[in-house]
Write a protein that holds these residues in place. Structure first.
Motif, mmCIF file in Angstrom:
data_model
loop_
_atom_site.group_PDB
_atom_site.id
_atom_site.type_symbol
_atom_site.label_atom_id
_atom_site.label_comp_id
_atom_site.label_asym_id
_atom_site.label_seq_id
_atom_site.Cartn_x
_atom_site.Cartn_y
_atom_site.Cartn_z
ATOM 1 N N LEU A 264 0.845 -1.214 0.000
ATOM 2 C CA LEU A 264 0.000 0.000 0.000
ATOM 3 C C LEU A 264 0.870 1.250 0.000
ATOM 4 N N HIS A 265 1.933 1.194 0.796
ATOM 5 C CA HIS A 265 2.860 2.323 0.887
ATOM 6 C C HIS A 265 3.521 2.557 -0.471
ATOM 7 N N ALA A 266 3.976 1.467 -1.095
ATOM 8 C CA ALA A 266 4.651 1.579 -2.395
ATOM 9 C C ALA A 266 3.708 2.125 -3.461
ATOM 10 N N SER A 267 2.421 1.797 -3.336
ATOM 11 C CA SER A 267 1.441 2.253 -4.342
ATOM 12 C C SER A 267 1.100 3.727 -4.167
ATOM 13 N N GLY A 268 1.506 4.312 -3.029
ATOM 14 C CA GLY A 268 1.208 5.725 -2.770
ATOM 15 C C GLY A 268 -0.127 5.923 -2.061
ATOM 16 N N LYS A 269 -0.845 4.824 -1.819
ATOM 17 C CA LYS A 269 -2.152 4.955 -1.147
ATOM 18 C C LYS A 269 -1.988 5.285 0.329
ATOM 19 N N ALA A 270 -0.851 4.913 0.904
ATOM 20 C CA ALA A 270 -0.573 5.252 2.309
ATOM 21 C C ALA A 270 0.775 5.964 2.364
ATOM 22 N N ARG A 271 0.773 7.167 2.940
ATOM 23 C CA ARG A 271 2.044 7.902 3.019
ATOM 24 C C ARG A 271 2.907 7.395 4.162
ATOM 25 N N ALA A 272 2.251 6.844 5.192
ATOM 26 C CA ALA A 272 2.996 6.303 6.325
ATOM 27 C C ALA A 272 2.218 5.110 6.862
ATOM 28 N N LYS B 50 9.666 -7.327 21.550
ATOM 29 C CA LYS B 50 9.690 -8.681 20.978
ATOM 30 C C LYS B 50 8.967 -8.745 19.627
ATOM 31 N N THR B 51 7.753 -8.200 19.570
ATOM 32 C CA THR B 51 7.004 -8.316 18.307
ATOM 33 C C THR B 51 7.591 -7.385 17.237
ATOM 34 N N LEU B 52 8.166 -6.259 17.647
ATOM 35 C CA LEU B 52 8.827 -5.398 16.653
ATOM 36 C C LEU B 52 10.036 -6.127 16.056
ATOM 37 N N GLU B 53 10.784 -6.826 16.924
ATOM 38 C CA GLU B 53 11.949 -7.580 16.422
ATOM 39 C C GLU B 53 11.492 -8.640 15.413
ATOM 40 N N GLN B 54 10.338 -9.272 15.703
ATOM 41 C CA GLN B 54 9.804 -10.274 14.763
ATOM 42 C C GLN B 54 9.383 -9.616 13.457
ATOM 43 N N LEU B 55 8.833 -8.407 13.571
ATOM 44 C CA LEU B 55 8.398 -7.673 12.369
ATOM 45 C C LEU B 55 9.604 -7.352 11.486
ATOM 46 N N PHE B 56 10.722 -6.969 12.125
ATOM 47 C CA PHE B 56 11.918 -6.576 11.368
ATOM 48 C C PHE B 56 12.556 -7.750 10.626
ATOM 49 N N LYS C 60 10.506 -4.437 5.507
ATOM 50 C CA LYS C 60 11.530 -3.574 4.913
ATOM 51 C C LYS C 60 11.341 -2.135 5.378
ATOM 52 N N ILE C 61 10.094 -1.766 5.661
ATOM 53 C CA ILE C 61 9.803 -0.399 6.107
ATOM 54 C C ILE C 61 9.657 -0.404 7.630
ATOM 55 N N VAL C 62 10.363 0.514 8.271
ATOM 56 C CA VAL C 62 10.245 0.667 9.725
ATOM 57 C C VAL C 62 8.914 1.371 10.009
ATOM 58 N N PRO C 63 8.108 0.862 10.942
ATOM 59 C CA PRO C 63 6.829 1.543 11.228
ATOM 60 C C PRO C 63 7.061 3.019 11.579
ATOM 61 N N ALA C 64 6.190 3.877 11.066
ATOM 62 C CA ALA C 64 6.318 5.305 11.378
ATOM 63 C C ALA C 64 5.984 5.538 12.839
ATOM 64 N N VAL C 65 5.085 4.700 13.359
ATOM 65 C CA VAL C 65 4.582 4.936 14.704
ATOM 66 C C VAL C 65 4.228 3.617 15.376
ATOM 67 N N ASN C 66 4.343 3.583 16.685
ATOM 68 C CA ASN C 66 3.830 2.464 17.481
ATOM 69 C C ASN C 66 2.941 3.083 18.555
ATOM 70 N N GLN C 67 1.638 2.816 18.476
ATOM 71 C CA GLN C 67 0.697 3.399 19.438
ATOM 72 C C GLN C 67 0.466 2.388 20.562
ATOM 73 N N LYS D 46 15.111 3.135 16.807
ATOM 74 C CA LYS D 46 14.762 2.628 15.472
ATOM 75 C C LYS D 46 14.084 3.696 14.611
ATOM 76 N N GLY D 47 13.862 4.869 15.173
ATOM 77 C CA GLY D 47 13.193 5.933 14.410
ATOM 78 C C GLY D 47 11.682 5.790 14.390
ATOM 79 N N ILE D 48 11.131 5.066 15.359
ATOM 80 C CA ILE D 48 9.676 4.880 15.448
ATOM 81 C C ILE D 48 9.126 5.894 16.456
ATOM 82 N N VAL D 49 8.124 6.677 16.030
ATOM 83 C CA VAL D 49 7.498 7.630 16.951
ATOM 84 C C VAL D 49 6.534 6.863 17.849
#
Ligand SMILES: NC(=O)c1ccc[n+]([C@@H]2O[C@H](COP(=O)([O-])OP(=O)(O)OC[C@H]3O[C@@H](n4cnc5c(N)ncnc54)[C@H](OP(=O)(O)O)[C@@H]3O)[C@@H](O)[C@H]2O)c1
Length: 202
Positions: A44-52, A61-67, A71-78, A97-100
């Motif tokens: 979706l991000h690559a298609s331009g439909k989602a900017r972030a 733990k789950t972020l490490e599994q995601l990585f 390929k894209i680091v999440p913009a945010v973790n709420q 990691k640059g995650i807000v």
């Protein structure tokens, strides 16, 4: 991505809200995994439909599994975050990691807002306890999404004092690693929304 696990929502339901629904009413599916879902987000991000694209309720733990596949680091973790649950380790990890980090339930429910230290600080700065808490979040570089149905409190939440260093430290010292939200209470089977603490990495 709201949660790391995949829940099959019963027809007619949006989000689980009662303790019964949260603990028992939802079927957890083995697939797709959140890695699969993230790959779709990346498309979706690559298609331009989602900017972030971002995640919610992810732990280190789950972020490490995601990585492992993402390929894209999440913009945010709420995540749940407030003075009783400061989760400094996750905050520092996300920052590295640059995650807000966005705090949900940022004012920590009435239980936290009525904490004597926060009430005393509110008196000292002549503001509401919620404003002390929100000012503390901002000083820690955390985005907040406070919710109020009251116009006066909405205004309060937009006008924040700058807390002195020792007062910020006093708020941080209230941390007792206590999640307060209803969906963070685990049932007798050790599960909440179908996952164990270990699966969440909590
Ligand atoms: N990603 C997730 O899994 C997740 C989970 C939970 C929540 N969220 C999101 O996070 C947002 C906020 O969460 P939340 O509503 O739980 O947390 P919150 O904003 O910390 O708490 C909202 C409660 O605090 C009261 N309040 C707000 N400002 C106040 C003030 N200045 N003084 C006194 N009381 C005040 C509100 O009452 P009044 O309305 O009466 O002012 C309301 O009862 C929502 O948008 C929610 O959708 C996300």
């Amino acid at each position: 991505m709201h949660w790391p696990q995949v829940l099959e929502y019963p027809t007619g339901y949006d989000l689980p809200s009662t303790a019964e629904e949260i603990l028992g009413g939802f079927q957890v599916l083995e697939t797709p995994t959140f890695n699969d879902t993230w790959a779709k987000f990346e498309r979706l991000h690559a298609s331009g439909k989602a900017r972030a694209i971002g995640v919610s309720n992810f732990s280190i733990k789950t972020l490490e599994q995601l990585f492992k596949t993402g390929k894209i680091v999440p913009a945010v973790n709420q995540v749940e975050m407030h003075p009783y649950f400061a989760d400094t380790e996750l905050l520092e990890y996300c920052r590295s990691k640059g995650i807000v980090v966005t705090a949900y339930s940022p004012t920590g429910l009435a239980k936290v807002r009525s904490d004597p230290t926060l009430v005393a600080l509110a008196k000292k700065y002549n503001v509401a306890p919620a404003q002390i808490i929100l000012a503390w979040h901002l000083a820690r570089g955390v985005v907040t999404v406070p919710k109020s149905s009251n116009a006066g409190r909405q205004k309060e939440n937009l006008t924040l004092a700058t807390l002195r260093e020792e007062d910020l430290a006093a708020v941080t010292a209230l941390d007792r690693n206590e999640r307060c939200e209803v969906w963070t209470k685990f049932g007798p089977d050790g599960k909440m929304l179908g996952w164990t603490r270990e699966q969440y990495g909590w």
